[in-house]
Design a protein around this motif. Structure first.
Motif, mmCIF file in Angstrom:
data_model
loop_
_atom_site.group_PDB
_atom_site.id
_atom_site.type_symbol
_atom_site.label_atom_id
_atom_site.label_comp_id
_atom_site.label_asym_id
_atom_site.label_seq_id
_atom_site.Cartn_x
_atom_site.Cartn_y
_atom_site.Cartn_z
ATOM 1 N N LEU A 30 -7.706 -1.246 3.020
ATOM 2 C CA LEU A 30 -6.354 -0.739 2.873
ATOM 3 C C LEU A 30 -6.351 0.653 2.261
ATOM 4 O O LEU A 30 -6.930 0.881 1.202
ATOM 5 C CB LEU A 30 -5.535 -1.682 1.995
ATOM 6 C CG LEU A 30 -5.020 -2.969 2.673
ATOM 7 C CD1 LEU A 30 -4.418 -3.909 1.642
ATOM 8 C CD2 LEU A 30 -4.011 -2.642 3.742
ATOM 9 N N ALA A 54 -2.739 2.007 6.510
ATOM 10 C CA ALA A 54 -1.472 1.270 6.457
ATOM 11 C C ALA A 54 -0.432 1.916 7.362
ATOM 12 O O ALA A 54 0.301 1.229 8.084
ATOM 13 C CB ALA A 54 -0.964 1.204 5.022
ATOM 14 N N THR A 75 0.824 -1.218 0.000
ATOM 15 C CA THR A 75 0.000 0.000 0.000
ATOM 16 C C THR A 75 0.854 1.263 0.000
ATOM 17 O O THR A 75 0.600 2.200 -0.765
ATOM 18 C CB THR A 75 -0.922 0.007 1.228
ATOM 19 O OG1 THR A 75 -1.726 -1.183 1.222
ATOM 20 C CG2 THR A 75 -1.837 1.223 1.204
#
Length: 470
Positions: free
Chosen positions: A429, A434, A298
């Motif tokens: 996400l 993250a 991510t």
């Protein structure tokens, strides 16, 4: 065991007297657990995107480990009752069945059920492998056998991310589990050839089912803390789980059928201090492996393969460090027990800024410090525990090391899931989720890594024959 005895135990001695086939099978059994964990961590972002259920992300690991705990903890007694050959053959087939269920899963619930079955089968295979080390190899060879087990983890760290990444990047993550199903069947067939037929006694003291149920309840309480919806409720469930584990140790010592060696509740003994150190270290380390690949994909746009390899720096460093120190004797093992635990805690601490503020190489460095710490001390801790146990406790003592490690891993995976979900990971996400997970998962688990230094010092100071004088 004296330094001279350690130095006389070469690799030829490890494989002598018909031990080579058993050594190979132990490595195969360890491979299943090692490769499974690394491949699953690599492909989980693809699984989450396909099946949904990011809130249960950590349970892909925790569910596997929950099954592994129950299985691995009973492996010592089952090996005494039915023999290693039958045990490995049957449970490797169970592992293969779990892989097939996850591979064919239409939703996250079915996928997680398959992971629990994989944990049961894989936990028994890993537990029987640990029992085989304690029962089938002389004391003088134990450090090298445990170093070889570490090397298997290193090989998995090189192959696992590539294996999982190829399937994830190609959009065919299910085939990774089909491949593991085939490997599980292969291990079961190998056991029929590599282990003697009549190695079970058909009786024994039984299996400590009540203790296993308490372990399952403790891990489940911690795991479901991430669904509490409120920090106070989550902390309450975590406290309940940890309290159950403490009560388990005290209860087990008074039970007729024991899960752990008698000295496990005494932190002055090598077994008690060693098991406590292993548990705390493992709990503290789990966030890096579980959430690292998703965070890297991510924040840095890495492919599943590349992210898996960055995180595998931990396992590779464990292998390199473990093999580098295996020949050391004298005062070095006790020194490295403490130094390794300190290094592992430092690796957990470094991973928080590495994920959030640093680049990819910073994450590699944090993982190398974390894994290197494990490599410096793990085989020496295992050896010191084993040589301190009386002959009649060798089977459950060896299995207990697997139990403690898997319980710590399950608890660590669940705790990491609680920390991640409380900062928004369960909503999907994103850059923000993250970064938050990278920071708070490490900070939540770091205190346990620091506490591990205390029993490590007691283990280093303990005599193999009993607790040090007060």
């Amino acid at each position: 065991m004296t330094a001279a005895q350690q130095e006389q135990a070469g690799w030829a001695d490890v494989l002598a007297e018909g031990r080579a086939p058993r050594f190979v099978l132990i490595c195969l059994g360890v491979w299943l657990a090692a490769a499974d964990s690394l491949v699953t961590a690599t492909i989980m972002p693809a699984v989450g995107a396909s099946l949904g259920g990011y809130a249960w992300f950590g349970w892909a690991t925790a569910g596997f480990l929950l099954g592994s705990v129950a299985a691995g903890a009973s492996s010592g007694r089952l090996a005494e009752m039915f023999g290693l050959r039958a045990g490995v053959a049957v449970t490797a087939a169970l592992y293969a069945a779990g892989c097939a269920l996850s591979a064919a899963a239409p939703d996250m619930a079915t996928f997680l059920a398959g992971r629990v079955l994989q944990g049961l089968g894989g936990g028994w295979v890993a537990g029987f492998s640990s029992v085989a080390v304690g029962l089938l190899f002389p004391d003088r060879t134990l450090a090298k056998v445990y170093a070889a087990v570490t090397a298997v983890w290193g090989i998995a760290s090189l192959i696992g991310p590539l294996f999982g990444g190829i399937f994830a990047d190609a959009g065919i993550w299910r085939w990774a589990f089909w491949a593991f199903a085939i490997q599980g069947l292969a291990v079961g067939l190998a056991a029929l050839w590599m282990l003697p037929k009549s190695d079970g006694r058909g009786g024994g003291a039984g299996v400590p089912w009540w203790q296993l149920a308490v372990i399952a309840g403790a891990v489940a309480a911690v795991g479901f803390a991430d669904a509490a919806g409120h920090p106070a409720g989550a902390l309450g469930l975590i406290g309940l789980g940890m309290a159950l584990l403490v009560l388990l140790v005290r209860w087990d010592a008074r039970s007729r059928v024991r899960l752990l060696p008698l000295a496990s509740g005494d932190l002055r003994s090598p077994a008690g201090a060693g098991y406590a150190t292993m548990f705390l270290m493992t709990v503290a380390s789990m966030g890096f492996a579980i959430y690292g690949p998703a965070i890297l994909q991510t924040l840095h746009g890495l492919s599943a393969t590349a992210a898996g390899y960055v995180v595998s720096a931990e396992s590779l460093a464990w292998t390199v460090a473990g093999l580098a120190v295996t020949q050391l004797s004298g005062r070095w093992p006790n020194r490295l027990i403490v130094a390794g635990v300190v290094a592992a805690a430092a690796g957990v601490a470094l991973s928080a800024p590495a994920f959030v503020l640093g680049g990819i190489w910073t994450v590699v460095g944090a993982g190398a410090v974390l894994g290197g710490g494990f490599g410096l001390c793990w085989s020496f801790m295992s050896q010191k525990i084993m040589v301190s146990l009386p002959a009649e406790e060798r089977a459950i003592g060896a299995a207990a090391m697997t139990t403690v490690r898997l319980t710590g891993a399950a608890a660590g995976a669940a705790l990491a899931g609680v920390a991640a979900n409380l900062v928004g990971f369960d909503e999907g996400l994103s850059i923000a989720s993250a970064k938050a997970a990278g920071l708070w998962v490490a900070l939540a688990l770091l205190p346990l890594g620091l506490v591990a230094v205390w029993p490590a010092r007691r283990l280093a100071a303990a005599s193999p024959d009993g607790p040090p004088p007060l």
